[in-house]
Design a protein around this motif. Sequence first.
Motif, short mmCIF file in Angstrom:
data_model
loop_
_atom_site.label_atom_id
_atom_site.label_comp_id
_atom_site.label_asym_id
_atom_site.label_seq_id
_atom_site.Cartn_x
_atom_site.Cartn_y
_atom_site.Cartn_z
N THR A 249 0.90 -1.45 -0.13
CA THR A 249 0.08 0.03 -0.04
C THR A 249 0.75 1.36 -0.05
OG1 THR A 249 -0.14 -0.25 2.36
CG2 THR A 249 -2.14 -1.14 1.05
N ILE A 250 2.21 1.24 -0.36
CA ILE A 250 3.03 2.33 -0.35
C ILE A 250 2.60 3.48 -1.14
CG2 ILE A 250 4.57 1.49 -2.29
CD1 ILE A 250 5.29 2.97 1.07
N GLN A 251 1.86 3.17 -2.33
CA GLN A 251 1.49 4.45 -3.05
C GLN A 251 0.23 5.09 -2.47
OE1 GLN A 251 4.62 4.07 -5.17
NE2 GLN A 251 3.11 5.83 -5.79
N GLU A 252 -0.46 4.46 -1.82
CA GLU A 252 -1.54 5.09 -1.17
C GLU A 252 -0.91 6.15 0.00
OE1 GLU A 252 -1.75 1.92 -2.28
OE2 GLU A 252 -3.61 1.34 -2.12
N SER A 253 0.10 5.41 0.74
CA SER A 253 0.69 6.14 1.82
C SER A 253 1.50 7.32 1.44
CB SER A 253 1.98 5.35 2.65
OG SER A 253 1.29 3.99 2.87
N HIS A 255 0.61 9.00 -1.26
CA HIS A 255 -0.43 9.91 -1.61
C HIS A 255 -0.92 10.74 -0.41
CE1 HIS A 255 -3.58 11.72 -3.92
NE2 HIS A 255 -4.64 11.10 -3.41
N SER A 256 -1.29 9.95 0.60
CA SER A 256 -1.72 10.45 1.89
C SER A 256 -0.77 11.71 2.39
CB SER A 256 -2.15 9.58 3.30
OG SER A 256 -2.87 8.53 2.62
N ARG A 257 0.43 11.18 2.53
CA ARG A 257 1.47 12.23 2.85
C ARG A 257 1.42 13.51 1.99
NH1 ARG A 257 6.01 10.60 5.80
NH2 ARG A 257 5.80 8.30 6.61
N ALA A 258 1.14 13.38 0.50
CA ALA A 258 1.08 14.59 -0.13
C ALA A 258 0.05 15.33 0.18
CB ALA A 258 1.05 13.87 -1.73
N LEU A 259 -1.11 14.59 0.38
CA LEU A 259 -2.44 15.55 0.87
C LEU A 259 -2.05 16.32 2.03
CD1 LEU A 259 -5.29 13.00 -0.06
CD2 LEU A 259 -4.46 14.99 -1.27
N LYS A 284 10.20 14.22 -8.91
CA LYS A 284 9.14 13.55 -8.21
C LYS A 284 9.35 13.36 -6.99
CE LYS A 284 7.21 11.47 -12.37
NZ LYS A 284 7.02 10.34 -13.20
N GLY A 285 8.93 14.06 -5.88
CA GLY A 285 9.21 13.98 -4.64
C GLY A 285 8.34 13.27 -3.69
N VAL A 286 8.67 13.10 -2.37
CA VAL A 286 7.70 12.48 -1.57
C VAL A 286 7.75 13.18 -0.10
CG1 VAL A 286 7.64 9.93 -0.02
CG2 VAL A 286 7.85 10.01 -2.61
N TYR A 287 6.51 13.29 0.34
CA TYR A 287 6.92 14.12 1.65
C TYR A 287 7.26 13.16 2.90
CZ TYR A 287 5.76 18.51 -0.42
OH TYR A 287 5.76 19.63 -0.98
N LEU A 348 7.28 19.01 11.26
CA LEU A 348 6.05 19.29 11.96
C LEU A 348 5.69 17.46 11.66
CD1 LEU A 348 4.66 22.20 10.27
CD2 LEU A 348 5.83 21.68 12.57
N PRO A 349 4.60 17.20 12.37
CA PRO A 349 4.05 15.91 12.28
C PRO A 349 3.82 15.38 10.80
CG PRO A 349 3.05 16.87 14.28
CD PRO A 349 3.83 17.97 13.50
N MET A 350 4.07 14.35 10.13
CA MET A 350 3.80 13.85 8.98
C MET A 350 3.80 12.57 8.94
SD MET A 350 3.37 14.21 5.63
CE MET A 350 3.31 15.95 5.34
#
Length: 374
Positions: A249-253, A255-259, A284-287, A348-350
């Motif tokens: 489920t890494i892609q969903e994770s 995506h949630s970080r990006a939101l 193409k980053g990832v938070y 900050l929390p993420m």
Amino acid sequence: MKVPFFTSVREYTARKKEFDTAVKTVMERGDFILGTEVMLFEKEAAQHLGVPYAVGVASGSDALVIGSDILGFRDGAEVLTPTFTFFASASCIARLGGKPIFVDMDEQTFNMDIQDASRRITSKTVGIIPVHLFLQTVPMQELMDFARSHSLKVLEDAAEAWGMESYVDGSWKKAGTIGDIGIFSFFPTKTLGAYGDAGLMVTHNEDLYKKIKSYRVHGSSVKYFHDYIGYNSRLDTLQAAILRVKLKTIQESIHSRALHAAHYTERLSKLPFIRIPKIKEVNKGVYYVYNILVPKRDELAAYLKEKNIGTSIYYPRPLHLQKCFTYLGYKEGDFPVAERVCKEILALPMYPELTDDEVDYVCDSIEAFYRSGL
Ligand SMILES: Cc1ncc(COP(=O)(O)O)c(C=O)c1O
């Protein structure tokens, strides 16, 4: 309201059955050392990253030491590495008798400043460790061009960079798969985090792959016969089982970080004295981490703590000013950008399970702090 800086408990609670089954499977098989789950995870991780070879090791730090050893970052050799990074990106060189040559950072991306790296090269420089920090990769085309023109070995520290991509040689490539060897950490807080220590090494090169596999088991490919003075650094089978659940489920994770990042950005960009992170258009980053640069950083962190909000400081002191590296002869003022950022940065929390209300509460509290005293 209480907003922890990080928690794995929400994720575990939500997917308890899957995690429990994964652990139980290993317990019932009893193949704890380099068991089936390690083999399967390595295969899945390699597929996901688009590399032929992936080898599970005990941690990201071990992966850096093993990679440094194999690439010859040792015995007086000079290796370029950022001063603004986690300790392991430099200790891996020093531990083997190599010499870390620190490089300043680009304040906008938090990553290594390649121009500064090019000023520090000497005839003894054999390698470079690009570290992809927090949310995006080092500009890897520029870095690879630089490395190739000086025949430098590239050990990519992608400990924090699961899922990030960089455009190199005409296509998007996953962080960690571009240099000679790439390493990942699965420390629990990471985008792909285990429930303990774990790491991975990847490469396109078959000879390097064979060496890595041998180095993680005492330099041996046939039991009790040793070709190299290696290490004992194996990915734990229970951790591999956990990682397989999370990889699904890494892609969903991500995506949630990006939101959540977009939510923070929308709220915090209204405060002109706060500098917010920005992923460059070419990346193409990832938070993995959401860092802000702020005035009165320590006072803000203390205020947020009173409000039950967890924060963290990555990193409070650059590596060139660490006590253990005094022998290298650096002094305050040598890397002005990194030194300034260390005083202003606040994470900050993420994490994917954060809620919108929690992000609002963090932003409300930040606003309240500056309203009361800036
Ligand atoms: C940039 C960087 N390099 C290396 C490491 C070391 O990884 P580990 O904690 O798995 O040893 C970490 C993280 O923890 C890291 O953030």
